[in-house]
Design an enzyme around this catalytic site. Structure first.
Site, mmCIF file in Angstrom:
data_model
loop_
_atom_site.group_PDB
_atom_site.id
_atom_site.type_symbol
_atom_site.label_atom_id
_atom_site.label_comp_id
_atom_site.label_asym_id
_atom_site.label_seq_id
_atom_site.Cartn_x
_atom_site.Cartn_y
_atom_site.Cartn_z
ATOM 1 N N LYS A 38 7.718 1.113 1.422
ATOM 2 C CA LYS A 38 8.198 0.621 0.149
ATOM 3 C C LYS A 38 9.736 1.467 -0.184
ATOM 4 C CE LYS A 38 5.014 1.035 -2.626
ATOM 5 N NZ LYS A 38 4.000 1.698 -1.704
ATOM 6 N N ASP A 60 7.025 6.457 -8.529
ATOM 7 C CA ASP A 60 6.779 7.717 -8.663
ATOM 8 C C ASP A 60 7.750 8.391 -9.497
ATOM 9 O OD1 ASP A 60 4.520 7.435 -7.106
ATOM 10 O OD2 ASP A 60 5.399 8.123 -5.404
ATOM 11 N N LEU A 94 0.995 -1.201 0.079
ATOM 12 C CA LEU A 94 -0.149 0.113 0.131
ATOM 13 C C LEU A 94 0.944 1.386 0.133
ATOM 14 C CD1 LEU A 94 -2.610 -1.020 2.656
ATOM 15 C CD2 LEU A 94 -2.973 -0.782 0.329
ATOM 16 N N SER A 95 0.169 2.298 -0.223
ATOM 17 C CA SER A 95 0.954 3.729 -0.216
ATOM 18 C C SER A 95 0.985 4.024 1.263
ATOM 19 C CB SER A 95 -0.042 4.730 -0.793
ATOM 20 O OG SER A 95 0.417 6.000 -0.649
ATOM 21 N N GLY A 96 2.328 4.249 1.571
ATOM 22 C CA GLY A 96 2.560 4.417 2.928
ATOM 23 C C GLY A 96 3.060 3.343 3.696
ATOM 24 N N SER A 97 3.220 2.197 3.241
ATOM 25 C CA SER A 97 3.673 0.741 3.699
ATOM 26 C C SER A 97 5.332 0.863 4.046
ATOM 27 C CB SER A 97 3.223 -0.481 3.064
ATOM 28 O OG SER A 97 3.737 -0.356 1.671
ATOM 29 N N ILE A 107 3.558 0.253 -5.858
ATOM 30 C CA ILE A 107 2.298 -0.297 -5.132
ATOM 31 C C ILE A 107 1.898 -1.623 -5.926
ATOM 32 C CG2 ILE A 107 -0.236 0.008 -4.836
ATOM 33 C CD1 ILE A 107 0.465 3.203 -4.451
ATOM 34 N N SER A 108 1.814 -1.456 -7.077
ATOM 35 C CA SER A 108 1.393 -2.705 -8.037
ATOM 36 C C SER A 108 0.497 -3.625 -7.153
ATOM 37 C CB SER A 108 2.737 -3.305 -8.377
ATOM 38 O OG SER A 108 3.770 -3.868 -6.983
#
Lengths: 219, 219
Positions: free
Chosen positions: B56, B80, B51-54, B123-124
């Protein structure tokens, strides 16, 4: 649970983002400089342009081989090969040929940023498109023009494409019914000498001497 | 003039193409194997999904740093960042998000072929798309799932995107109104331990141990 992402003291910066305060951002300190130190070379793009059959792939391979023999990491981006992968959604329309070149330029930029000596081998017939790729890596773009006579390229015709173009079975073929815009101010020109081809190794050597002179073969 | 392209004896093959006979073809002997020998590592793709914010990007950077400290060449492809270059022609429509992932997968494959440890951070959200990227480098694809609770990611909200998604200002946001399909059989899962985040370095260490065990950290 941890709202912040923690990083080592030397790798963190405190900052304010939006309405959040003091979020610890992780700063990635490994950049092009560090990778170049590791590889003991400078990332750059050797862009080989010229007619079909002018020897671009041959020189790209020879250069890759000669650099490897000296301990340098190079990688060849071949226009034809990429059409089987990254660019397999593209046709040979004018628009798609242009997008093909744009993408190769962008990927070459990534390789140069990774510290690699990236060798791009594409007809890339238009000045404006080559210049757009140059603009992505302005300080480390080495344009190599394979300045071979059309008659020689056509006599070689390694893929049989000139024959098809002359027969009208391929339209818009560079050198036949579509222009090749020779570079006006490129870094290197590879030509016949007294009407004879140099060996691939000696053509590669010409490029390596340039890379060495300009400091690309040290960190 | 020279109709054939000459190559050193050890690098040439005689062949017949079309109606031409005995054209000397140049065979490029520098491949992935040789580059791996030079780098003393194996090219591979570490694909970090979540997720976004996880976390990565944080893990990607930490991994890049820890590998560098050990003398390995890694390169981060960040979803990004690539949208400013290679993928700047793509929107956030379902079709374009899919094409975004396809291209990153293809570029990651090139980096792995170059011998580099390529760290892709995206995110994929869909299994099918990650699996398509895996299929490009089946023997050297390491899928790392950032298995963090949505509530944590949303509380972090480093880019303020969850707030916008909750307010309905972004549509189709992964985790809010678009699904995230967790990997079913990935190589590594990074989770909270007793409700606490590990440090980026220790998460990176988890990946490095895996790379080492599987032989990627030697030629």
């Amino acid at each position: 649970m941890c709202k912040e992402v923690y990083a080592g003291v030397n790798n963190s910066v405190m900052s304010t983002v939006g309405k959040s305060t003091n979020i610890v951002w992780y700063e990635c300190k490994i950049g092009k400089h560090e990778r170049q130190q590791l590889l003991k070379q400078k990332g750059c793009v050797v862009w080989i342009t010229g007619l079909s059959g002018s020897g671009k792939s041959t020189v790209a391979c020879a250069l890759s081989r000669e650099l490897y023999a000296r301990g340098y990491l190079a990688y060849v981006l071949d226009g034809d090969n990429l059409r089987h992968g990254l660019n397999r959604d593209l046709s040979f329309s004018a628009e798609d040929r242009s997008e093909n070149i744009r993408r190769v330029g962008e990927v070459a930029k990534l390789f140069a940023d990774a510290g690699v000596i990236c060798i791009a081998s594409l007809i890339s017939p238009y000045r404006s498109e080559r210049d757009a790729c140059r603009a992505l890596v302005p300080d480390s773009f080495i344009e190599v023009f394979m300045d071979m006579p059309l008659e020689l390229c056509e006599a070689r015709d390694p893929k049989g494409l000139y024959k098809l173009a002359r027969a009208g079975k391929i339209k818009g073929f560079t050198g036949i019914d579509d222009p090749y815009e020779a570079p006006l101010n490129c870094e290197l020109v590879i030509q016949l000498k007294n009407g004879e081809c140099s060996s691939p190794s000696s053509m590669a050597e010409q490029i390596i001497m340039y890379l060495d002179e300009k400091g690309f073969l040290k960190a």
